[in-house]
Design a protein around this motif. Sequence first.
Motif, PDB file in Angstrom:
ATOM      1  N   VAL A 249     -51.985  98.937 -14.809  1.00  0.00           N
ATOM      2  CA  VAL A 249     -50.990  98.597 -14.455  1.00  0.00           C
ATOM      3  C   VAL A 249     -51.571  97.345 -15.553  1.00  0.00           C
ATOM      4  O   VAL A 249     -52.366  96.499 -15.829  1.00  0.00           O
ATOM      5  CB  VAL A 249     -51.149  98.166 -13.500  1.00  0.00           C
ATOM      6  CG1 VAL A 249     -49.707  96.860 -12.650  1.00  0.00           C
ATOM      7  CG2 VAL A 249     -50.914  98.954 -12.356  1.00  0.00           C
ATOM      8  N   ALA A 250     -49.579  96.241 -16.017  1.00  0.00           N
ATOM      9  CA  ALA A 250     -50.006  95.573 -16.288  1.00  0.00           C
ATOM     10  C   ALA A 250     -48.948  94.190 -16.085  1.00  0.00           C
ATOM     11  O   ALA A 250     -47.901  95.402 -15.971  1.00  0.00           O
ATOM     12  CB  ALA A 250     -50.218  95.444 -18.053  1.00  0.00           C
ATOM     13  N   TYR A 251     -48.810  93.074 -16.311  1.00  0.00           N
ATOM     14  CA  TYR A 251     -48.308  92.033 -15.670  1.00  0.00           C
ATOM     15  C   TYR A 251     -48.357  90.963 -16.850  1.00  0.00           C
ATOM     16  O   TYR A 251     -48.640  90.209 -17.333  1.00  0.00           O
ATOM     17  CB  TYR A 251     -47.669  91.891 -14.486  1.00  0.00           C
ATOM     18  CG  TYR A 251     -49.179  91.157 -13.973  1.00  0.00           C
ATOM     19  CD1 TYR A 251     -49.489  90.340 -13.906  1.00  0.00           C
ATOM     20  CD2 TYR A 251     -50.203  92.899 -13.319  1.00  0.00           C
ATOM     21  CE1 TYR A 251     -50.287  89.842 -12.762  1.00  0.00           C
ATOM     22  CE2 TYR A 251     -51.286  93.316 -12.674  1.00  0.00           C
ATOM     23  CZ  TYR A 251     -52.012  91.198 -12.991  1.00  0.00           C
ATOM     24  OH  TYR A 251     -52.727  91.240 -12.195  1.00  0.00           O
ATOM     25  N   SER A 252     -46.090  89.904 -16.694  1.00  0.00           N
ATOM     26  CA  SER A 252     -47.015  88.478 -17.800  1.00  0.00           C
ATOM     27  C   SER A 252     -47.586  87.553 -16.316  1.00  0.00           C
ATOM     28  O   SER A 252     -47.420  87.743 -15.253  1.00  0.00           O
ATOM     29  CB  SER A 252     -45.513  88.231 -18.430  1.00  0.00           C
ATOM     30  OG  SER A 252     -44.286  88.616 -17.134  1.00  0.00           O
ATOM     31  N   THR A 253     -47.273  86.692 -17.420  1.00  0.00           N
ATOM     32  CA  THR A 253     -47.857  85.207 -15.906  1.00  0.00           C
ATOM     33  C   THR A 253     -47.208  85.577 -15.261  1.00  0.00           C
ATOM     34  O   THR A 253     -47.865  84.851 -14.251  1.00  0.00           O
ATOM     35  CB  THR A 253     -48.283  83.862 -18.021  1.00  0.00           C
ATOM     36  OG1 THR A 253     -49.172  84.417 -18.242  1.00  0.00           O
ATOM     37  CG2 THR A 253     -48.873  83.139 -16.414  1.00  0.00           C
TER      38      THR A 253
END
Length: 214
Positions: A96-100
Amino acid sequence: MFLLAALATGLVSSRASAQEALDPAGLTFRDFAVNDNGASFTRGDPIIAGGPNQVSSRILGIDAANGLARVQFASIRVDMALPLGWQATEDWERGVAYSTDKRFRLIIWRVDFAFEGAKDAEHYAAMKTGSIQARRPTIQARARKLGDGTFLIVYENVARAQGDSETRQVFDLVMQKPGNPKEGVLLTLGVPASQAERGLRLLALLKRNMTIIW
């Protein structure tokens, strides 16, 4: 289910002859990055749900000049570049990855097409497209086969999640293991509807800078 698959297969097949490729159109990771030299990847985020088994992913390297970090999702054997300022975690089945600001959110996982009732990536893409439209008629879904054999599914008018300020657009990339149609990888990127074009450009960058260890 068979009817849904048949209807959706027509949707995929109608676009299968188009030898297209994802194109970042001149954008780079710097256009999506926060120049923090990779500091965000060492911070935990208790707000993001993931269960007790979720851990930060391994950082292979920071490329500040190009606005990216190289990350290893060890549990699913996928290495990829992500914009600086993002965060990346994983559990036993997915990365899982996500922006600030959490407006751009990515999930990547392995797919056993046979277990899902599909014979290959094309069948899986067709079934998923038809199933989503049947369960959520307000969503517009369309799929096409790219020139490298990857299947791109685009979902429009996806409902907002908690914390979102507008509807979403979601992209699925369905990738099949070379020589084995029963296994693959699914990459899902969700973005605000107003950022759909930029999201598609980012998807092109992610795909170009991803290594799947089959």
